[in-house]
Structure formats: structure tokens, C-alpha cells
Scaffold this motif. Structure first.
Motif, PDB file in Angstrom:
ATOM      1  N   ALA A  69      24.775  34.308 -15.486  1.00 62.41           N
ATOM      2  CA  ALA A  69      24.102  32.998 -14.708  1.00 62.41           C
ATOM      3  C   ALA A  69      23.915  32.050 -16.227  1.00 62.41           C
ATOM      4  O   ALA A  69      23.517  32.479 -17.049  1.00 62.41           O
ATOM      5  N   VAL A  95      19.351  27.372 -12.156  1.00 69.00           N
ATOM      6  CA  VAL A  95      20.368  28.182 -12.031  1.00 69.00           C
ATOM      7  C   VAL A  95      21.473  27.950 -11.677  1.00 69.00           C
ATOM      8  O   VAL A  95      21.614  27.162 -10.682  1.00 69.00           O
ATOM      9  N   VAL A  98      26.399  31.432 -11.300  1.00 64.54           N
ATOM     10  CA  VAL A  98      26.296  32.657 -11.068  1.00 64.54           C
ATOM     11  C   VAL A  98      27.428  33.324 -10.758  1.00 64.54           C
ATOM     12  O   VAL A  98      28.098  32.800  -9.583  1.00 64.54           O
TER      13      VAL A  98
END
Length: 170
Positions: A69, A95, A98
């Protein structure tokens, strides 16, 4: 025996493993009929830039890289223009990218990753985590729901509209 799960910064020598994991994820999205990541992004250059900028993180299981990530502090220009409203305006962790190694798929790894990301956020005294995903990335949408992320609206990113979520950590 329980596996030892850790999160650490990605290093240059992790590059090829990370790129391999991302390629698996790109292919998985394609097979699922998702449009996400089907236009040549992310690519090897993305991985190199993440590592260079200190954004790349890996979650390891007994020392083996299971999840990748990118964690970026306070910097996602696309998030300035949300069709909706964020829960907070303070510091945040974004984020992105991922991806789970196929070997570890279906083992709840991304939920564990989010636990680690939330610990990371808390330990840096940062208020919230923000994340976006494609409307057709059902797996990620389910994970965000299970981790109590709040749907905040839509953002335009990487050539498409994305669903944007936030969770207040502290």
C-alpha cells in the motif's frame, strides 16, 4: 502457531516483488470486470516513485511480503474537490494502491492492513484516514464498510469518479 504480521516501509529491493503483487491485482480487477487499474496505472514507475518518496509500505507475514500500500500524508490534490464533504479538515493519511499477493488472498489481509494503517496514523498523531476506490471494487467497498469508514462523496481521480471514505482515528 500465529503468524507474525508487521508493516514496514518498502525498500528498493522490494520493488520487483511489489510490482508482481500489483500486476496480480490488476489482473484480478480485470477478471472481476472492474475498470479500475486497467489503463496502465499503477505501473513499475509508480512503485519506484512510491519507494523513492517514502510512500510505499509492505505488510509482511513471517517476513514475506503479503500486501502493498502507498501511505501519503496530507497530500492528495484530488481530495480538495469532493462532491460531498469530508468528516474533517485536519491532517490525514491517504491510502492508495492496496494490493494483496495471491498467496495471501482471502485471508482478511486487507482488514489487517487497515488495522496497521490506523495504528500508524494514531502513532503519528494524525486525525484521520482517507481512502477512495472504484464504484465497482466490491471487495474494497465491503472492507471499508466493515472497518467503519464513512462514505463522504465522490472524487475525480486517475481519469474516473471514485467513492471517497474517511475514518476519524483520534
Amino acid at each position: 502457531m500465529d503468524s507474525e504480521i508487521k508493516m514496514r516501509k518498502a525498500e528498493t529491493e522490494d520493488r520487483d516483488i511489489i510490482w508482481n503483487i500489483l500486476q496480480q491485482a490488476i489482473e484480478r480487477r480485470r477478471k472481476d470486470g472492474s475498470m479500475q487499474w486497467q489503463e496502465g496505472y499503477p505501473n513499475l514507475n509508480t512503485v519506484e516513485k512510491d519507494i523513492e518518496n517514502g510512500f510505499g509500505y509492505v505488510m509482511t507475514v513471517n517476513g514475506e511480503i503479503a500486501v502493498y500500500a502507498a501511505l501519503i500524508l496530507n497530500d492528495e490534490p484530488a481530495y480538495d474537490n469532493i462532491d460531498g464533504a469530508w468528516l474533517s479538515n485536519g491532517e490525514f493519511v491517504v491510502v492508495h494502491r492496496v494490493a494483496v499477493d495471491e498467496k495471501f488472498a482471502g485471508q482478511g489481509m486487507v482488514k489487517k492492513l487497515f488495522d496497521h494503517i490506523e495504528d500508524f496514523t494514531r502513532s503519528h498523531g494524525i486525525r484521520s484516514v482517507k481512502v477512495d476506490t472504484n464504484f465497482d471494487n466490491i471487495a474494497m467497498l465491503k472492507i471499508l464498510e466493515s472497518k467503519s469508514y464513512t462514505y463522504c462523496g465522490e472524487v475525480f481521480l486517475a481519469g474516473g469518479m471514485r467513492k471517497a471514505f474517511e475514518k476519524i482515528i483520534i
